[in-house]
Design a protein around this motif. Structure first.
Motif, PDB file in Angstrom:
ATOM      1  N   LYS A   1      16.714  -4.114 -56.309  1.00  0.00           N
ATOM      2  CA  LYS A   1      16.514  -2.826 -56.960  1.00  0.00           C
ATOM      3  C   LYS A   1      15.276  -2.120 -56.407  1.00  0.00           C
ATOM      4  O   LYS A   1      14.425  -2.743 -55.773  1.00  0.00           O
ATOM      5  CB  LYS A   1      16.347  -2.996 -58.480  1.00  0.00           C
ATOM      6  CG  LYS A   1      17.618  -3.314 -59.238  1.00  0.00           C
ATOM      7  CD  LYS A   1      17.356  -3.335 -60.737  1.00  0.00           C
ATOM      8  CE  LYS A   1      16.940  -1.978 -61.263  1.00  0.00           C
ATOM      9  NZ  LYS A   1      16.729  -1.958 -62.735  1.00  0.00           N
ATOM     10  N   LEU A   2      15.216  -0.822 -56.687  1.00  0.00           N
ATOM     11  CA  LEU A   2      14.045  -0.008 -56.370  1.00  0.00           C
ATOM     12  C   LEU A   2      13.359   0.352 -57.676  1.00  0.00           C
ATOM     13  O   LEU A   2      13.990   0.883 -58.589  1.00  0.00           O
ATOM     14  CB  LEU A   2      14.479   1.258 -55.630  1.00  0.00           C
ATOM     15  CG  LEU A   2      13.383   2.240 -55.199  1.00  0.00           C
ATOM     16  CD1 LEU A   2      12.546   1.645 -54.079  1.00  0.00           C
ATOM     17  CD2 LEU A   2      14.017   3.560 -54.747  1.00  0.00           C
ATOM     18  N   GLU A   3      12.069   0.034 -57.785  1.00  0.00           N
ATOM     19  CA  GLU A   3      11.277   0.381 -58.968  1.00  0.00           C
ATOM     20  C   GLU A   3      10.300   1.492 -58.570  1.00  0.00           C
ATOM     21  O   GLU A   3       9.555   1.350 -57.601  1.00  0.00           O
ATOM     22  CB  GLU A   3      10.501  -0.832 -59.482  1.00  0.00           C
ATOM     23  CG  GLU A   3      11.361  -2.011 -59.919  1.00  0.00           C
ATOM     24  CD  GLU A   3      11.968  -1.816 -61.304  1.00  0.00           C
ATOM     25  OE1 GLU A   3      11.689  -0.772 -61.935  1.00  0.00           O
ATOM     26  OE2 GLU A   3      12.715  -2.706 -61.733  1.00  0.00           O
ATOM     27  N   LEU A   4      10.291   2.594 -59.339  1.00  0.00           N
ATOM     28  CA  LEU A   4       9.428   3.727 -59.011  1.00  0.00           C
ATOM     29  C   LEU A   4       8.758   4.282 -60.261  1.00  0.00           C
ATOM     30  O   LEU A   4       9.381   4.385 -61.323  1.00  0.00           O
ATOM     31  CB  LEU A   4      10.237   4.859 -58.359  1.00  0.00           C
ATOM     32  CG  LEU A   4      10.900   4.574 -57.010  1.00  0.00           C
ATOM     33  CD1 LEU A   4      11.762   5.771 -56.605  1.00  0.00           C
ATOM     34  CD2 LEU A   4       9.882   4.265 -55.938  1.00  0.00           C
ATOM     35  N   VAL A   5       7.480   4.647 -60.117  1.00  0.00           N
ATOM     36  CA  VAL A   5       6.729   5.333 -61.165  1.00  0.00           C
ATOM     37  C   VAL A   5       6.087   6.567 -60.546  1.00  0.00           C
ATOM     38  O   VAL A   5       5.346   6.470 -59.565  1.00  0.00           O
ATOM     39  CB  VAL A   5       5.644   4.428 -61.777  1.00  0.00           C
ATOM     40  CG1 VAL A   5       4.789   5.217 -62.761  1.00  0.00           C
ATOM     41  CG2 VAL A   5       6.271   3.222 -62.464  1.00  0.00           C
ATOM     42  N   LEU A   6       6.382   7.731 -61.104  1.00  0.00           N
ATOM     43  CA  LEU A   6       5.761   8.982 -60.674  1.00  0.00           C
ATOM     44  C   LEU A   6       4.620   9.305 -61.614  1.00  0.00           C
ATOM     45  O   LEU A   6       4.815   9.448 -62.824  1.00  0.00           O
ATOM     46  CB  LEU A   6       6.786  10.121 -60.699  1.00  0.00           C
ATOM     47  CG  LEU A   6       6.231  11.549 -60.573  1.00  0.00           C
ATOM     48  CD1 LEU A   6       5.619  11.781 -59.204  1.00  0.00           C
ATOM     49  CD2 LEU A   6       7.309  12.585 -60.859  1.00  0.00           C
ATOM     50  N   THR A   7       3.406   9.393 -61.084  1.00  0.00           N
ATOM     51  CA  THR A   7       2.275   9.830 -61.891  1.00  0.00           C
ATOM     52  C   THR A   7       1.951  11.276 -61.564  1.00  0.00           C
ATOM     53  O   THR A   7       2.016  11.688 -60.399  1.00  0.00           O
ATOM     54  CB  THR A   7       1.041   8.944 -61.666  1.00  0.00           C
ATOM     55  OG1 THR A   7      -0.086   9.528 -62.341  1.00  0.00           O
ATOM     56  CG2 THR A   7       0.682   8.804 -60.196  1.00  0.00           C
ATOM     57  N   HIS A   8       1.589  12.035 -62.587  1.00  0.00           N
ATOM     58  CA  HIS A   8       1.187  13.419 -62.361  1.00  0.00           C
ATOM     59  C   HIS A   8      -0.234  13.507 -61.811  1.00  0.00           C
ATOM     60  O   HIS A   8      -0.713  14.621 -61.556  1.00  0.00           O
ATOM     61  CB  HIS A   8       1.330  14.224 -63.654  1.00  0.00           C
ATOM     62  CG  HIS A   8       2.750  14.615 -63.938  1.00  0.00           C
ATOM     63  ND1 HIS A   8       3.157  15.915 -64.095  1.00  0.00           N
ATOM     64  CD2 HIS A   8       3.870  13.861 -64.065  1.00  0.00           C
ATOM     65  CE1 HIS A   8       4.459  15.962 -64.322  1.00  0.00           C
ATOM     66  NE2 HIS A   8       4.917  14.714 -64.314  1.00  0.00           N
ATOM     67  N   GLU A   9      -0.893  12.393 -61.619  1.00  0.00           N
ATOM     68  CA  GLU A   9      -2.169  12.373 -60.890  1.00  0.00           C
ATOM     69  C   GLU A   9      -1.851  12.562 -59.406  1.00  0.00           C
ATOM     70  O   GLU A   9      -1.435  11.642 -58.706  1.00  0.00           O
ATOM     71  CB  GLU A   9      -2.888  11.035 -61.099  1.00  0.00           C
ATOM     72  CG  GLU A   9      -3.201  10.686 -62.544  1.00  0.00           C
ATOM     73  CD  GLU A   9      -4.348  11.483 -63.122  1.00  0.00           C
ATOM     74  OE1 GLU A   9      -5.024  12.213 -62.361  1.00  0.00           O
ATOM     75  OE2 GLU A   9      -4.565  11.388 -64.342  1.00  0.00           O
ATOM     76  N   ASP A  10      -1.976  13.802 -58.944  1.00  0.00           N
ATOM     77  CA  ASP A  10      -1.682  14.173 -57.551  1.00  0.00           C
ATOM     78  C   ASP A  10      -0.257  13.830 -57.134  1.00  0.00           C
ATOM     79  O   ASP A  10       0.026  13.689 -55.947  1.00  0.00           O
ATOM     80  CB  ASP A  10      -2.698  13.549 -56.586  1.00  0.00           C
ATOM     81  CG  ASP A  10      -4.059  14.207 -56.693  1.00  0.00           C
ATOM     82  OD1 ASP A  10      -4.153  15.408 -56.424  1.00  0.00           O
ATOM     83  OD2 ASP A  10      -5.023  13.507 -57.064  1.00  0.00           O
ATOM     84  N   ARG A  11       0.649  13.684 -58.118  1.00  0.00           N
ATOM     85  CA  ARG A  11       2.081  13.490 -57.867  1.00  0.00           C
ATOM     86  C   ARG A  11       2.372  12.272 -56.985  1.00  0.00           C
ATOM     87  O   ARG A  11       3.348  12.241 -56.234  1.00  0.00           O
ATOM     88  CB  ARG A  11       2.700  14.744 -57.242  1.00  0.00           C
ATOM     89  CG  ARG A  11       2.602  16.004 -58.083  1.00  0.00           C
ATOM     90  CD  ARG A  11       3.564  16.009 -59.218  1.00  0.00           C
ATOM     91  NE  ARG A  11       4.977  15.937 -58.811  1.00  0.00           N
ATOM     92  CZ  ARG A  11       5.997  15.951 -59.658  1.00  0.00           C
ATOM     93  NH1 ARG A  11       5.759  16.006 -60.963  1.00  0.00           N
ATOM     94  NH2 ARG A  11       7.220  15.896 -59.234  1.00  0.00           N
TER      95      ARG A  11
END
Length: 277
Positions: A34-44
């Motif tokens: 699987k691919l695990e991803l987290v997008l933070t709005h800290e500088d995207r």
């Protein structure tokens, strides 16, 4: 892909342990096939991991979140393998990555996929992706090819080697900066004395930790420090206003990735030991 919002330092002062972990701690990076991803709005910045065991894993996500037609349409990505030997294929070109080797893939690459050579010792591809404004070539780097320097001392429990892969004088990028720090046996402190860099956020991923070991990751404004307990192969988001330091119950390795206004590795605001509280 999980989304994390940016936090104000005055608000973070009120967080308890559970809220700190919810906002900044990334407990799971590697799930089989699987691919695990987290997008933070800290500088995207996007932080994630790919663990191909018996199947190919593709760099794909809900594109509505990014507003594009494919993942790297307006992004670049840095990849460091922390597992067994594997292959990253970018638009049909295969790049073999051994343990602790890095690959930068530039904006505009339409198809990226991950495979392992041995399912009993699979590759673990740690990922940092930042928005990009210019196309740079895809480049691989080994530890020997990285810009490295020895810092600290055994006396101060921080004898370490820093490897810079993607930076102003290394692999070129739009804004992503990425590298790795290896602490030698008997050393447990990283990034102390601490610093901030208000022009860039940062993310750490700790690994090479024994199963029963932890790192106490320090964050917060210098006068309002907090800690998050980190275990092997976990990541933590560090806002630009926060220090990012840590101390472990054994030595360890960590990958650092930054995004923001510049690509200068040494652009930081030192924090004296007297300021810390």
């Amino acid at each position: 892909m999980e989304r994390r919002y940016a936090s104000h330092p005055q608000e973070v002062k009120q967080f308890d342990t559970a809220r700190l972990r919810k906002e900044f701690h990334i407990p799971t990076l590697f799930t089989a096939d699987k691919l695990e991803l987290v997008l933070t709005h800290e500088d995207r910045l996007i932080i994630g991991g790919a663990l191909p065991v018996r199947e190919e894993v593709k760099l794909e996500t809900d594109l509505k979140e990014l507003g594009v037609g494919f993942f790297l349409e307006r992004r670049e990505i840095g990849i460091i393998n922390v597992g067994g030997t594997g292959t990253v294929t970018a638009d049909g070109t295969a790049y073999e990555l051994n343990h602790k080797e890095c690959l930068y893939v530039g904006m505009g690459t339409k198809e990226v996929s991950f495979t392992s050579h041995d399912p009993h010792n699979p590759a673990k591809f740690y990922l940092n992706s930042a928005p990009a404004h210019k196309v740079f070539p895809t480049v691989k780097a080994t530890l020997e090819e990285a810009d490295s320097s020895a810092l600290g001392s055994f006396k101060n429990s921080n004898d370490r080697v820093i490897y810079r892969f993607i930076h102003q004088n290394g692999i070129q990028s739009s804004q992503l900066v990425m590298g790795m720090t290896l602490l030698k046996e008997g050393s447990i402190w990283n990034t102390m004395p601490a610093h901030t860099h208000p022009r860039r956020m940062e993310a750490y991923m700790y690994f090479d930790l024994p199963e029963d070991a932890v790192v106490f990751h320090l964050m917060g404004q210098p006068s309002e420090t907090r800690h998050i307990v980190m275990r092997n192969e976990q990541a933590v988001i560090s806002p630009s206003w926060s220090i990012h330091s840590g101390v472990g119950t054994s030595n360890y390795t960590f990958i650092w990735g930054m995004a923001g206004d510049n690509k200068k590795y040494d652009d930081m605001d030192p924090v004296s030991m007297k300021e810390l509280q």
